[in-house]
Design a protein around this motif. Structure first.
Motif, mmCIF file in Angstrom:
data_model
loop_
_atom_site.group_PDB
_atom_site.id
_atom_site.type_symbol
_atom_site.label_atom_id
_atom_site.label_comp_id
_atom_site.label_asym_id
_atom_site.label_seq_id
_atom_site.Cartn_x
_atom_site.Cartn_y
_atom_site.Cartn_z
ATOM 1 N N GLY A 136 0.655 -1.171 -0.092
ATOM 2 C CA GLY A 136 -0.036 -0.495 -0.169
ATOM 3 C C GLY A 136 1.205 1.493 -0.181
ATOM 4 N N ILE A 137 1.822 1.173 0.549
ATOM 5 C CA ILE A 137 2.804 2.414 0.973
ATOM 6 C C ILE A 137 3.488 2.751 -0.478
ATOM 7 C CG2 ILE A 137 4.790 3.716 1.660
ATOM 8 C CD1 ILE A 137 4.328 1.886 4.686
ATOM 9 N N ILE A 138 3.944 0.948 -0.816
ATOM 10 C CA ILE A 138 4.746 1.826 -2.978
ATOM 11 C C ILE A 138 3.715 2.021 -3.913
ATOM 12 C CG2 ILE A 138 5.600 -0.173 -3.959
ATOM 13 C CD1 ILE A 138 6.262 -1.532 -2.256
ATOM 14 N N ALA A 139 2.103 1.233 -3.261
ATOM 15 C CA ALA A 139 1.141 2.534 -4.236
ATOM 16 C C ALA A 139 1.293 3.906 -4.100
ATOM 17 C CB ALA A 139 -0.010 1.482 -4.386
ATOM 18 N N TYR A 140 0.795 4.125 -3.077
ATOM 19 C CA TYR A 140 1.199 6.024 -2.595
ATOM 20 C C TYR A 140 2.110 6.423 -3.549
ATOM 21 C CZ TYR A 140 0.093 9.895 0.080
ATOM 22 O OH TYR A 140 0.359 11.828 0.524
ATOM 23 N N LYS A 141 2.588 6.059 -3.147
ATOM 24 C CA LYS A 141 4.293 7.072 -3.499
ATOM 25 C C LYS A 141 4.630 6.609 -4.836
ATOM 26 C CE LYS A 141 7.494 6.409 0.465
ATOM 27 N NZ LYS A 141 8.979 5.832 0.875
ATOM 28 N N ARG A 142 4.160 5.874 -5.630
ATOM 29 C CA ARG A 142 4.047 5.627 -7.015
ATOM 30 C C ARG A 142 2.944 7.207 -7.328
ATOM 31 N NH1 ARG A 142 4.518 0.141 -10.193
ATOM 32 N NH2 ARG A 142 5.540 1.164 -11.953
ATOM 33 N N GLY A 143 2.215 6.586 -6.933
ATOM 34 C CA GLY A 143 0.695 7.644 -7.320
ATOM 35 C C GLY A 143 1.503 9.499 -7.237
ATOM 36 N N GLU A 144 1.712 9.353 -5.747
ATOM 37 C CA GLU A 144 2.832 10.837 -5.535
ATOM 38 C C GLU A 144 3.762 11.163 -7.083
ATOM 39 O OE1 GLU A 144 2.124 13.054 -3.829
ATOM 40 O OE2 GLU A 144 0.775 11.700 -2.999
ATOM 41 N N GLN A 145 3.922 10.091 -7.781
ATOM 42 C CA GLN A 145 5.072 10.489 -8.883
ATOM 43 C C GLN A 145 4.600 10.028 -9.953
ATOM 44 O OE1 GLN A 145 8.644 11.077 -8.677
ATOM 45 N NE2 GLN A 145 8.180 10.910 -5.761
ATOM 46 N N SER A 146 3.196 9.908 -9.982
ATOM 47 C CA SER A 146 2.441 8.974 -11.007
ATOM 48 C C SER A 146 1.247 10.557 -11.598
ATOM 49 C CB SER A 146 2.145 8.542 -12.041
ATOM 50 O OG SER A 146 3.803 7.569 -12.435
ATOM 51 N N PRO A 147 1.420 11.529 -11.515
ATOM 52 C CA PRO A 147 0.094 12.536 -11.447
ATOM 53 C C PRO A 147 -1.161 11.506 -12.411
ATOM 54 C CG PRO A 147 2.347 13.943 -11.637
ATOM 55 C CD PRO A 147 2.212 13.123 -11.743
ATOM 56 N N ASP A 148 -1.421 11.055 -13.724
ATOM 57 C CA ASP A 148 -2.395 11.165 -14.199
ATOM 58 C C ASP A 148 -2.882 9.841 -13.965
ATOM 59 O OD1 ASP A 148 -1.208 13.341 -16.162
ATOM 60 O OD2 ASP A 148 -0.100 11.890 -16.610
ATOM 61 N N GLU A 149 -1.320 9.008 -13.040
ATOM 62 C CA GLU A 149 -1.559 7.417 -12.664
ATOM 63 C C GLU A 149 -2.580 7.660 -11.033
ATOM 64 O OE1 GLU A 149 -0.718 4.281 -15.043
ATOM 65 O OE2 GLU A 149 1.848 5.651 -14.905
ATOM 66 N N LYS A 150 -2.072 8.769 -10.465
ATOM 67 C CA LYS A 150 -2.498 9.135 -9.134
ATOM 68 C C LYS A 150 -3.696 8.307 -8.561
ATOM 69 C CE LYS A 150 -2.033 12.183 -5.236
ATOM 70 N NZ LYS A 150 -2.038 13.903 -4.706
ATOM 71 N N GLU A 151 -4.833 8.244 -8.868
ATOM 72 C CA GLU A 151 -6.478 7.873 -8.532
ATOM 73 C C GLU A 151 -5.561 6.246 -8.729
ATOM 74 O OE1 GLU A 151 -10.080 7.690 -7.349
ATOM 75 O OE2 GLU A 151 -8.809 9.621 -7.420
ATOM 76 N N SER A 152 -5.481 5.598 -9.818
ATOM 77 C CA SER A 152 -5.799 4.223 -9.533
ATOM 78 C C SER A 152 -4.438 3.885 -8.809
ATOM 79 C CB SER A 152 -4.622 3.757 -11.530
ATOM 80 O OG SER A 152 -4.717 2.566 -11.301
ATOM 81 N N PHE A 153 -3.235 3.910 -8.688
ATOM 82 C CA PHE A 153 -2.906 3.828 -7.358
ATOM 83 C C PHE A 153 -2.716 4.317 -6.085
ATOM 84 C CE2 PHE A 153 0.993 4.678 -10.513
ATOM 85 C CZ PHE A 153 1.471 3.196 -10.988
ATOM 86 N N VAL A 154 -3.885 4.929 -6.029
ATOM 87 C CA VAL A 154 -4.997 6.062 -4.549
ATOM 88 C C VAL A 154 -5.845 4.077 -4.640
ATOM 89 C CG1 VAL A 154 -6.501 7.178 -3.170
ATOM 90 C CG2 VAL A 154 -4.672 7.814 -4.359
#
Length: 319
Positions: A136-154
């Protein structure tokens, strides 16, 4: 060929020896744990890989530690920025040496992801819960680095935090992460809704302003057209009045020719003067003659007036 085959069999025999395998397992595990505690995560990863992959020791706790070490070398370090730069295209790889160096650093991302995913299937619910929390932490961090895919990572992060709680309801870190991220997402959704409403309001206002502008512009054009038409009509009326006046004057001249300037009658004195000139009488003498004639005419008129003013005697006849 037989020599090579014998060496392979020799090593195979060593690896299959239970005593030797246990001894090596303990050695690699000890080295990995010491390196991990001292912050030597590269060494820890190497020894954990020897333990888990080379010796194929089924140890979920060791694999979780391997994932944690790889995580600290990737998502929790400077390599996170490197991954973001490469993904976004900000960093370009110029040569094979740079590519190899980057690849050796980026492999820890894949190692961490795969190791955590394997541990989520562990029979040990506590270990599986910790693995889900880390994913979950990894997904959140990747979302912060990818604004276009942030919703999916969240969404992926929330799902992993929730699974961590399902595996172990006592995982307070996973609960905190889940509630915090859920709250942040609600705030973000509310902000997005407000922004959307504000954008919609601005669009509507801009549309209204544009419609009013178009309306005013049409009204101005209409007013200008009316003014032009009025001016044209006034000019036409003035021209008609002038034409009527000219026509009237023309008609009056045609209907009353006597109003035309008549030649003046000849002056008798002037005729006499002209006659005297024709007789070659000097100008001074001619003027004297004319003056005498005027005086005689005046005396004659005065005598007539006196005779007319005397009262008539009633006892005498008119003649």
């Amino acid at each position: 060929m037989k020599y090579l085959l014998s060496i392979v069999l020799l090593f195979a025999g060593i690896n299959t020896d239970p005593v030797t395998k246990i001894a090596k397992s303990n050695k690699y595990k000890r080295l990995a744990e010491n390196a991990y505690e001292e912050g030597h995560y590269h060494t820890a990863v190497e020894n954990y890989k020897l333990l888990l992959d080379s010796l194929q020791v089924p140890d979920d706790k060791a694999r979780l530690n391997l994932a944690n070490a790889a995580y600290l070398l990737s998502y929790d370090g400077d390599n996170m920025g490197l991954l973001s730069d490469i993904t976004s295209g900000k960093k370009k790889v110029q040569d094979s040496a740079s590519l190899n160096a980057i690849s050796s650093e980026l492999e820890f991302f894949t190692l961490a992801d795969n190791s955590y995913k394997k541990v989520t299937e562990s029979a040990n619910k506590s270990i599986a819960s910790m693995a889900h929390n880390q994913l979950g932490i990894i997904a959140y961090k990747r979302g912060e680095q990818s604004p276009d895919e942030k919703e999916s990572f969240v969404q992926s992060a929330l799902s992993n935090f929730k699974n961590a709680l399902i595996k172990n309801p006592g995982n307070e870190q996973a609960r905190y992460n889940y509630e915090l991220l859920k709250k942040l997402k609600q705030q973000q959704d509310q902000q997005e809704q407000q922004d959307q409403k504000q954008d919609q309001k601005q669009d509507e206002q801009q549309q209204q302003d544009q419609e009013q502008k178009d309306k005013d512009q049409k009204q101005d054009q209409k007013n200008e057209q009316q003014q032009d038409e009025q001016q044209e009509q006034e000019q036409q009326e003035q021209q008609q009045e002038q034409d009527q006046k000219d026509q009237k004057d023309k008609n009056e001249q045609q209907q009353d020719p006597e109003q035309e300037e008549q030649p003046k009658e000849d002056d008798p004195m002037q005729k006499l003067m002209d006659k005297l000139k024709e007789m070659n009488i000097p100008l001074e003498k001619a003027q004297m003659i004319l003056e005498a004639m005027k005086n005689n005419e005046i005396q004659y008129v005065q005598q007539k007036k006196r005779k007319a003013s005397k009262p008539k005697e009633s006892d005498k006849p008119d003649w």
